[in-house]
Design a protein around this motif. Structure first.
Motif, PDB file in Angstrom:
ATOM      1  N   ALA A  20       0.835  -1.227   0.062  1.00 16.88           N
ATOM      2  CA  ALA A  20       0.014  -0.160  -0.013  1.00 16.88           C
ATOM      3  C   ALA A  20       0.790   1.120  -0.100  1.00 16.88           C
ATOM      4  O   ALA A  20       0.438   2.356  -0.576  1.00 16.88           O
ATOM      5  CB  ALA A  20      -0.925  -0.142   1.173  1.00 16.88           C
ATOM      6  N   GLY A  21       1.887   1.034   0.623  1.00 13.66           N
ATOM      7  CA  GLY A  21       2.974   2.459   0.807  1.00 13.66           C
ATOM      8  C   GLY A  21       3.563   2.809  -0.531  1.00 13.66           C
ATOM      9  O   GLY A  21       3.967   3.852  -0.884  1.00 13.66           O
ATOM     10  N   VAL A  22       3.991   1.844  -1.436  1.00 18.18           N
ATOM     11  CA  VAL A  22       4.485   2.089  -2.657  1.00 18.18           C
ATOM     12  C   VAL A  22       3.576   2.300  -4.021  1.00 18.18           C
ATOM     13  O   VAL A  22       3.997   2.462  -4.789  1.00 18.18           O
ATOM     14  CB  VAL A  22       5.631   1.103  -2.888  1.00 18.18           C
ATOM     15  N   ALA A  23       2.370   1.913  -3.406  1.00 16.60           N
ATOM     16  CA  ALA A  23       1.323   1.717  -4.616  1.00 16.60           C
ATOM     17  C   ALA A  23       0.808   3.111  -5.111  1.00 16.60           C
ATOM     18  O   ALA A  23       0.305   3.235  -6.159  1.00 16.60           O
ATOM     19  CB  ALA A  23       0.189   0.804  -4.218  1.00 16.60           C
ATOM     20  N   GLY A  24       0.608   4.225  -4.094  1.00 17.44           N
ATOM     21  CA  GLY A  24       0.312   5.359  -4.774  1.00 17.44           C
ATOM     22  C   GLY A  24       0.751   5.966  -5.586  1.00 17.44           C
ATOM     23  O   GLY A  24       1.000   7.269  -5.521  1.00 17.44           O
ATOM     24  N   CYS A  25       0.998   5.516  -6.878  1.00 15.30           N
ATOM     25  CA  CYS A  25       1.815   6.307  -7.796  1.00 15.30           C
ATOM     26  C   CYS A  25       1.318   6.084  -9.195  1.00 15.30           C
ATOM     27  O   CYS A  25       1.730   5.707 -10.081  1.00 15.30           O
ATOM     28  CB  CYS A  25       3.232   5.621  -7.714  1.00 15.30           C
ATOM     29  N   GLY A  26      -0.132   6.445  -9.282  1.00 16.75           N
ATOM     30  CA  GLY A  26      -0.799   6.082 -10.509  1.00 16.75           C
ATOM     31  C   GLY A  26      -1.667   7.316 -10.621  1.00 16.75           C
ATOM     32  O   GLY A  26      -2.147   8.022  -9.937  1.00 16.75           O
ATOM     33  N   MET A 182       1.985   8.444 -14.606  1.00 12.65           N
ATOM     34  CA  MET A 182       2.721   9.499 -13.435  1.00 12.65           C
ATOM     35  C   MET A 182       3.843  10.072 -13.941  1.00 12.65           C
ATOM     36  O   MET A 182       4.093  11.251 -13.567  1.00 12.65           O
ATOM     37  CB  MET A 182       2.680   8.527 -12.291  1.00 12.65           C
ATOM     38  N   LEU A 183       4.796   9.175 -14.677  1.00 12.04           N
ATOM     39  CA  LEU A 183       6.111   9.820 -15.057  1.00 12.04           C
ATOM     40  C   LEU A 183       5.975  11.112 -15.890  1.00 12.04           C
ATOM     41  O   LEU A 183       6.525  12.076 -16.129  1.00 12.04           O
ATOM     42  CB  LEU A 183       7.063   8.779 -15.671  1.00 12.04           C
ATOM     43  N   LEU A 184       5.070  11.026 -16.939  1.00  8.06           N
ATOM     44  CA  LEU A 184       4.626  12.006 -17.447  1.00  8.06           C
ATOM     45  C   LEU A 184       4.535  13.308 -16.949  1.00  8.06           C
ATOM     46  O   LEU A 184       4.482  14.670 -17.257  1.00  8.06           O
ATOM     47  CB  LEU A 184       3.255  11.836 -18.719  1.00  8.06           C
ATOM     48  N   GLU A 185       4.073  13.477 -15.770  1.00  6.10           N
ATOM     49  CA  GLU A 185       3.915  14.553 -14.703  1.00  6.10           C
ATOM     50  C   GLU A 185       5.032  15.094 -14.282  1.00  6.10           C
ATOM     51  O   GLU A 185       5.148  16.213 -13.747  1.00  6.10           O
ATOM     52  CB  GLU A 185       2.947  14.139 -13.383  1.00  6.10           C
ATOM     53  N   MET A 214       3.677  14.645  -6.740  1.00  2.00           N
ATOM     54  CA  MET A 214       3.131  13.065  -6.711  1.00  2.00           C
ATOM     55  C   MET A 214       1.604  13.220  -6.331  1.00  2.00           C
ATOM     56  O   MET A 214       0.889  12.590  -6.760  1.00  2.00           O
ATOM     57  CB  MET A 214       3.912  12.247  -5.901  1.00  2.00           C
ATOM     58  N   MET A 215       1.602  14.041  -5.170  1.00  3.27           N
ATOM     59  CA  MET A 215      -0.196  13.965  -4.649  1.00  3.27           C
ATOM     60  C   MET A 215      -0.969  14.489  -5.567  1.00  3.27           C
ATOM     61  O   MET A 215      -2.024  14.173  -5.784  1.00  3.27           O
ATOM     62  CB  MET A 215      -0.048  14.747  -3.069  1.00  3.27           C
ATOM     63  N   GLU A 216      -0.481  15.733  -6.077  1.00  4.30           N
ATOM     64  CA  GLU A 216      -1.269  16.371  -7.101  1.00  4.30           C
ATOM     65  C   GLU A 216      -1.702  15.633  -8.323  1.00  4.30           C
ATOM     66  O   GLU A 216      -2.579  15.686  -9.060  1.00  4.30           O
ATOM     67  CB  GLU A 216      -0.748  17.791  -7.513  1.00  4.30           C
ATOM     68  N   ALA A 217      -0.593  14.764  -8.859  1.00  3.52           N
ATOM     69  CA  ALA A 217      -0.904  13.893  -9.925  1.00  3.52           C
ATOM     70  C   ALA A 217      -1.858  12.772  -9.533  1.00  3.52           C
ATOM     71  O   ALA A 217      -2.113  11.950 -10.578  1.00  3.52           O
ATOM     72  CB  ALA A 217       0.315  13.565 -10.587  1.00  3.52           C
ATOM     73  N   ASN A 218      -1.636  12.143  -8.460  1.00  5.02           N
ATOM     74  CA  ASN A 218      -2.292  10.977  -8.122  1.00  5.02           C
ATOM     75  C   ASN A 218      -3.928  11.214  -7.940  1.00  5.02           C
ATOM     76  O   ASN A 218      -4.439  11.607  -7.297  1.00  5.02           O
ATOM     77  CB  ASN A 218      -1.909  10.485  -6.659  1.00  5.02           C
ATOM     78  N   GLY A 243      10.967  12.874  -2.046  1.00  7.88           N
ATOM     79  CA  GLY A 243      10.280  12.801  -3.342  1.00  7.88           C
ATOM     80  C   GLY A 243      10.596  11.443  -3.751  1.00  7.88           C
ATOM     81  O   GLY A 243      10.964  10.419  -3.220  1.00  7.88           O
ATOM     82  N   TYR A 244      10.062  11.445  -5.196  1.00  7.71           N
ATOM     83  CA  TYR A 244       9.941  10.069  -5.796  1.00  7.71           C
ATOM     84  C   TYR A 244      10.764  10.060  -7.338  1.00  7.71           C
ATOM     85  O   TYR A 244      10.447  10.812  -7.966  1.00  7.71           O
ATOM     86  CB  TYR A 244       8.754   9.697  -6.173  1.00  7.71           C
TER      87      TYR A 244
END
Length: 307
Positions: A20-26, A182-185, A214-218, A243-244
């Motif tokens: 769950a911790g690493v998943a919020g990246c979409g 996500m990377l496009l952001e 990341m939060m704004e793009a998620n 950051g990521y």
């Protein structure tokens, strides 16, 4: 229930927390495709945004792949060490059938002596984890633990957590298409040139997102109101995550072959490395028989009631 079974339960719960911790990246950005190369035409070098857009569209269309993933967590963190996962995953809809192993699993929940490996399946927004024959013997043949993440969040009474977990369910499987979106952001997406990975010629791209970006793009976090998002960002920044960093190697067919994600924290860097193959491979996942399954949330509620 004996001590070793409790260790397996703790390791399983810790594994879910890691996922769950690493998943919020979409994200869910729909972007136009890159131009295709005509037969005999000289190879065209796409811009980073064009290349990642093409990779997003190809992986979104494939809907499934085989994956080998390694997650490395600082030894100073609870359950630190490495976790390896391999199997098949699908997105749209989300399904998984993976085998997990590694020191982080054995040290799950901070307890030494956990399982060396564990099979995990995801179907219909529910995770099933094989706790082994010993657990089955202790639980009247019920060796599979059922974890409904949304139900667990609801039971916690934390409305913001419930919204976040429910909205993020479709992203818990590290869907490579959503990772591309996500990377496009990233405001600093770069082309690092050609490299050979997994025996294939690939092109290497890298981008970085701050916690706020990341939060704004998620997309899942858009279910939270402005106050809840602000509090979540503040808590993440307070935790020391800065950051990521995302790196991806894309082959000539516009599929990501490898993807690395790094998250910096005061305890050290959490690294996730995934290798994808066989895009379009059938992801056939069937839930374990009900007679062999017990519900983790219900079990915890019963134990609390009996305390």
């Amino acid at each position: 229930m004996n001590k070793s079974v409790w260790k397996r339960l703790g390791a399983a719960a810790a594994s879910v927390a890691v996922l769950a911790g690493v998943a919020g990246c979409g994200g869910d950005e729909k972007t136009s495709g890159a131009p295709e190369k005509a037969a005999g035409e000289q190879k065209t070098i796409l811009s980073p945004a064009e290349a990642i857009t093409a990779a997003f569209e190809k992986t979104a269309e494939a809907k499934s792949a085989k994956v080998r993933m390694t997650m490395s967590m600082p030894d100073s963190a609870e359950g630190g060490g490495e976790m390896e996962m391999s199997g098949v995953m699908g997105w749209d809809p989300m399904v998984m059938d993976m085998t997990m192993s590694g020191s982080a699993l054995a040290n799950g929940g901070g307890a030494k002596g956990g399982p060396k490996s564990m099979r995990m399946m995801w179907l219909d927004n529910v995770m099933y984890m094989d706790m082994g024959a010993e657990a089955g013997a202790e639980m009247d043949g019920k060796r599979w633990m059922k974890m409904d993440i949304a139900a667990m969040a609801e039971a916690s009474g934390d409305e913001a957590l419930s919204k976040q977990m429910t909205g993020g369910l479709e992203e818990m499987n590290q869907d490579p298409a959503q990772q591309m979106a996500m990377l496009l952001e990233s405001p600093n997406l770069k082309d690092l040139g050609e490299e050979k990975v997994e025996g294939m010629q690939t092109r290497h791209y890298k981008g970085t997102l701050s916690v706020k970006e990341m939060m704004e793009a998620n997309e899942s976090l858009k279910l939270l109101d402005a106050k809840e998002r602000k509090e979540l960002i503040a808590n993440l920044e307070k935790s020391g995550i800065t950051g990521y960093d995302t790196e991806v190697w894309v082959n000539e067919d516009n599929y990501p072959v490898k993807m690395d994600i790094g998250m910096d924290s005061p305890e050290g860097t959490v690294n996730i490395s995934a290798v994808y193959s066989d895009y379009g491979a059938k992801a056939d996942v069937t839930a374990p028989p009900a007679a062999e399954t017990f519900d983790f949330t219900e079990m915890m509620e019963e134990l609390a009631a009996g305390a």
